[in-house]
Design a protein around this motif. Structure first.
Motif, PDB file in Angstrom:
ATOM      1  N   THR A  79      16.150  31.818  97.322  1.00  0.00           N
ATOM      2  CA  THR A  79      17.564  31.451  97.459  1.00  0.00           C
ATOM      3  C   THR A  79      18.482  32.393  96.693  1.00  0.00           C
ATOM      4  O   THR A  79      19.538  32.801  97.197  1.00  0.00           O
ATOM      5  N   TRP A  80      18.084  32.749  95.476  1.00  0.00           N
ATOM      6  CA  TRP A  80      18.985  33.487  94.588  1.00  0.00           C
ATOM      7  C   TRP A  80      18.498  34.884  94.227  1.00  0.00           C
ATOM      8  O   TRP A  80      19.279  35.684  93.717  1.00  0.00           O
ATOM      9  N   GLY A  81      17.217  35.164  94.413  1.00  0.00           N
ATOM     10  CA  GLY A  81      16.740  36.522  94.161  1.00  0.00           C
ATOM     11  C   GLY A  81      16.134  36.719  92.778  1.00  0.00           C
ATOM     12  O   GLY A  81      16.135  35.831  91.919  1.00  0.00           O
ATOM     13  N   TRP A  82      15.599  37.919  92.579  1.00  0.00           N
ATOM     14  CA  TRP A  82      14.819  38.279  91.394  1.00  0.00           C
ATOM     15  C   TRP A  82      15.633  38.236  90.113  1.00  0.00           C
ATOM     16  O   TRP A  82      15.199  37.704  89.095  1.00  0.00           O
ATOM     17  N   ASN A  83      16.842  38.808  90.130  1.00  0.00           N
ATOM     18  CA  ASN A  83      17.618  38.932  88.891  1.00  0.00           C
ATOM     19  C   ASN A  83      17.981  37.572  88.301  1.00  0.00           C
ATOM     20  O   ASN A  83      17.887  37.367  87.084  1.00  0.00           O
ATOM     21  N   LEU A  84      18.375  36.620  89.159  1.00  0.00           N
ATOM     22  CA  LEU A  84      18.717  35.303  88.623  1.00  0.00           C
ATOM     23  C   LEU A  84      17.476  34.594  88.103  1.00  0.00           C
ATOM     24  O   LEU A  84      17.531  33.899  87.077  1.00  0.00           O
ATOM     25  N   LEU A  85      16.336  34.779  88.785  1.00  0.00           N
ATOM     26  CA  LEU A  85      15.095  34.180  88.307  1.00  0.00           C
ATOM     27  C   LEU A  85      14.771  34.669  86.892  1.00  0.00           C
ATOM     28  O   LEU A  85      14.398  33.886  86.018  1.00  0.00           O
ATOM     29  N   VAL A  86      14.950  35.971  86.665  1.00  0.00           N
ATOM     30  CA  VAL A  86      14.672  36.529  85.339  1.00  0.00           C
ATOM     31  C   VAL A  86      15.679  36.009  84.313  1.00  0.00           C
ATOM     32  O   VAL A  86      15.317  35.662  83.180  1.00  0.00           O
ATOM     33  N   LEU A  87      16.951  35.924  84.703  1.00  0.00           N
ATOM     34  CA  LEU A  87      17.972  35.427  83.773  1.00  0.00           C
ATOM     35  C   LEU A  87      17.731  33.967  83.388  1.00  0.00           C
ATOM     36  O   LEU A  87      17.960  33.570  82.241  1.00  0.00           O
ATOM     37  N   LEU A  88      17.253  33.164  84.323  1.00  0.00           N
ATOM     38  CA  LEU A  88      16.956  31.763  84.007  1.00  0.00           C
ATOM     39  C   LEU A  88      15.826  31.642  82.989  1.00  0.00           C
ATOM     40  O   LEU A  88      15.730  30.640  82.276  1.00  0.00           O
ATOM     41  N   SER A  89      14.979  32.668  82.916  1.00  0.00           N
ATOM     42  CA  SER A  89      13.908  32.658  81.916  1.00  0.00           C
ATOM     43  C   SER A  89      14.454  32.652  80.493  1.00  0.00           C
ATOM     44  O   SER A  89      13.758  32.230  79.554  1.00  0.00           O
ATOM     45  N   CYS A  90      15.682  33.112  80.335  1.00  0.00           N
ATOM     46  CA  CYS A  90      16.300  33.111  79.000  1.00  0.00           C
ATOM     47  C   CYS A  90      16.418  31.701  78.433  1.00  0.00           C
ATOM     48  O   CYS A  90      16.418  31.518  77.205  1.00  0.00           O
ATOM     49  N   LEU A  91      16.525  30.695  79.303  1.00  0.00           N
ATOM     50  CA  LEU A  91      16.623  29.314  78.825  1.00  0.00           C
ATOM     51  C   LEU A  91      15.357  28.907  78.083  1.00  0.00           C
ATOM     52  O   LEU A  91      15.408  28.201  77.074  1.00  0.00           O
ATOM     53  N   MET A  92      14.212  29.360  78.571  1.00  0.00           N
ATOM     54  CA  MET A  92      12.939  29.012  77.942  1.00  0.00           C
ATOM     55  C   MET A  92      12.785  29.723  76.594  1.00  0.00           C
ATOM     56  O   MET A  92      12.312  29.133  75.620  1.00  0.00           O
ATOM     57  N   VAL A  93      13.208  30.978  76.556  1.00  0.00           N
ATOM     58  CA  VAL A  93      13.169  31.708  75.286  1.00  0.00           C
ATOM     59  C   VAL A  93      14.115  31.059  74.280  1.00  0.00           C
ATOM     60  O   VAL A  93      13.801  30.956  73.090  1.00  0.00           O
ATOM     61  N   SER A  94      15.275  30.582  74.754  1.00  0.00           N
ATOM     62  CA  SER A  94      16.243  29.927  73.860  1.00  0.00           C
ATOM     63  C   SER A  94      15.658  28.672  73.223  1.00  0.00           C
ATOM     64  O   SER A  94      15.934  28.375  72.044  1.00  0.00           O
ATOM     65  N   ALA A  95      14.853  27.926  73.974  1.00  0.00           N
ATOM     66  CA  ALA A  95      14.229  26.717  73.420  1.00  0.00           C
ATOM     67  C   ALA A  95      13.280  27.071  72.274  1.00  0.00           C
ATOM     68  O   ALA A  95      13.238  26.373  71.248  1.00  0.00           O
ATOM     69  N   ILE A  96      12.523  28.157  72.423  1.00  0.00           N
ATOM     70  CA  ILE A  96      11.616  28.585  71.344  1.00  0.00           C
ATOM     71  C   ILE A  96      12.420  29.046  70.136  1.00  0.00           C
ATOM     72  O   ILE A  96      12.085  28.719  68.986  1.00  0.00           O
ATOM     73  N   LEU A  97      13.486  29.789  70.378  1.00  0.00           N
ATOM     74  CA  LEU A  97      14.321  30.257  69.271  1.00  0.00           C
ATOM     75  C   LEU A  97      14.925  29.085  68.508  1.00  0.00           C
ATOM     76  O   LEU A  97      15.018  29.112  67.274  1.00  0.00           O
ATOM     77  N   LEU A  98      15.332  28.035  69.226  1.00  0.00           N
ATOM     78  CA  LEU A  98      15.889  26.850  68.561  1.00  0.00           C
ATOM     79  C   LEU A  98      14.832  26.180  67.689  1.00  0.00           C
ATOM     80  O   LEU A  98      15.112  25.790  66.538  1.00  0.00           O
TER      81      LEU A  98
END
Length: 402
Positions: free
Chosen positions: A368-387
């Motif tokens: 639906t949205w393509g590769w770049n958005l899929l990669v950017l959404l991965s930042c949410l998971m990294v943010s949870a670990i950082l928190l």
């Protein structure tokens, strides 16, 4: 290391081969069989969903009957899943292929318990190295799983009788070979593996309630590091074969090389990650894994040539290893022996539940949205670990001072 650690490493290598095989075949064969493109990665997602759904009942069965009986059942499930996947591809039946993914996922949930069996077989100071040793078995599975597809054409041609040519013959043969490996695992377990200690030794010592155990910020860090590490790995890796081959036009051999390299990168750091944990502690290893994930995101956004995919997936594998081994090593420090099954159940449900959500959404996002958005959404998971790391920072500083 005790001999049982090396045995578990071999069993891990053979049993886990079905996961990379299904991840490699699932997106490509699923794309050909799916009734619409958004469902292309559903067979792969079903593997992870099967894993998540199996965690709680499997852990309860282990508490009652011991690990050996459940390990034997897991090998039988892997064999059945491989045979069903081959049958589904022969009949070009998408629903059967998804069902094979569910069975495969249940067998993967059993294989994931090998690391806890290793932890119980060693002294506390050997937990990190023992976990790393068992995960080293993934190196062989990284090669063996996708390579079964290369040998699959030969396997199908070697079967007696005449068969019509099929675009899925390589995958069909690969799953048939995997069924034979499942039978080999079943034989090794029956002859060589025994339970450690008594089966129900903790039945009369239930330990603290979960709400009290989960008041520890360190436990939250252990669970979040493993769960978000697995979720991001699954989110990106599930979409990669489909996007590389079907969208960007990379050939099947290049796609296989990237996936194999990724899985090697997931397990190769186990040669030294146990040593790093012993020297630096699990929290610092989790920090390193988080930084590697950030580098992975940067590379994945920088381009879509073969080497961009290769470097991004290699970094994804190394980051996963640091986060998963770090979280697994931290987990036993947060519970008493009598509490291990219920804490492990919560941990595994969080890990594979998050992985299931990531895998199920991966196909929809990439189509639906393509590769770049899929990669950017991965930042949410990294943010949870950082928190989680930030919330643990005062305790980590106090421990360092002490």
């Amino acid at each position: 290391m005790p001999g049982v650690i090396w045995l578990l490493m071999v069993l891990q290598a053979l049993s886990m081969s079905i996961a990379p095989l299904f991840f490699f075949a699932g997106g490509i064969a699923g794309n050909a069989l799916a009734p619409r493109p958004a469902l292309a990665t559903l067979p792969v997602a079903m593997v992870i969903l099967g894993t998540a759904l199996s965690v709680v009942p499997l852990t309860r069965l282990m508490h009652t009957f011991g690990r050996r009986a459940v390990f034997l059942g897991g090998a039988a499930l892997a064999t059945a899943g491989a045979l069903l996947a081959a049958t589904a591809l022969m009949q070009a039946h998408f629903g059967l292929f998804c069902l094979a993914g569910l069975l495969t996922g249940a067998s993967v949930a059993v294989t994931a318990q090998y690391r806890f069996a290793a932890i119980e077989a060693v002294a506390p100071e050997q937990v990190g190295p023992a976990t790393s040793r068992v995960l080293l078995g993934g190196l062989l599975s990284a090669y063996l799983g996708p390579e079964l597809v290369v040998w699959g054409e030969w396997a199908v041609n070697a079967l007696p009788g005449d068969r019509a040519a099929s675009e899925h013959n390589a995958f069909i043969g690969g799953f048939l070979l995997m069924a034979l490996i499942g039978l080999l695992v079943l034989l090794i377990l029956a002859l060589a593996y025994r339970n450690r200690g008594t089966v129900a030794q903790d039945n009369h010592a239930e330990g603290r309630p979960l709400r009290e155990i989960f008041r520890q910020r360190q436990l939250w860090l252990a669970v979040i590091a493993a769960a978000m590490g697995y979720a991001m790995m699954s989110f990106v890796m599930t979409a990669t074969p489909l996007h590389m081959h079907s969208v960007d036009g990379h050939n099947l051999l290049d796609t296989k090389w990237v996936i194999q390299s990724h899985i090697v990168a997931m397990f190769a750091p186990s040669f030294f990650s146990g040593w790093l944990i012993a020297r630096l502690g699990p929290t610092r290893v989790i920090v390193a894994g988080t930084l590697i994930y950030l580098a992975c995101i940067g590379v994945a956004l920088s381009g879509r040539e073969l080497l961009h995919y290769w470097w991004a997936l290699v970094l994804l594998g190394v980051g996963w290893n640091f986060l998963f081994v770090g979280g697994t090593t931290l987990l036993p420090l947060c519970h008493r022996p009598a509490e291990r099954f219920k804490v492990q159940t919560c941990n595994e449900f969080a890990v594979f539940g998050c992985q299931a959500v990531a895998a199920l959404s991966s196909g929809w996002v990439i189509n639906t949205w393509g590769w770049n958005l899929l990669v950017l959404l991965s930042c949410l998971m990294v943010s949870a670990i950082l928190l989680a790391l930030w919330l643990n920072a005062p305790r980590a500083r106090a421990a360092g001072t002490a």
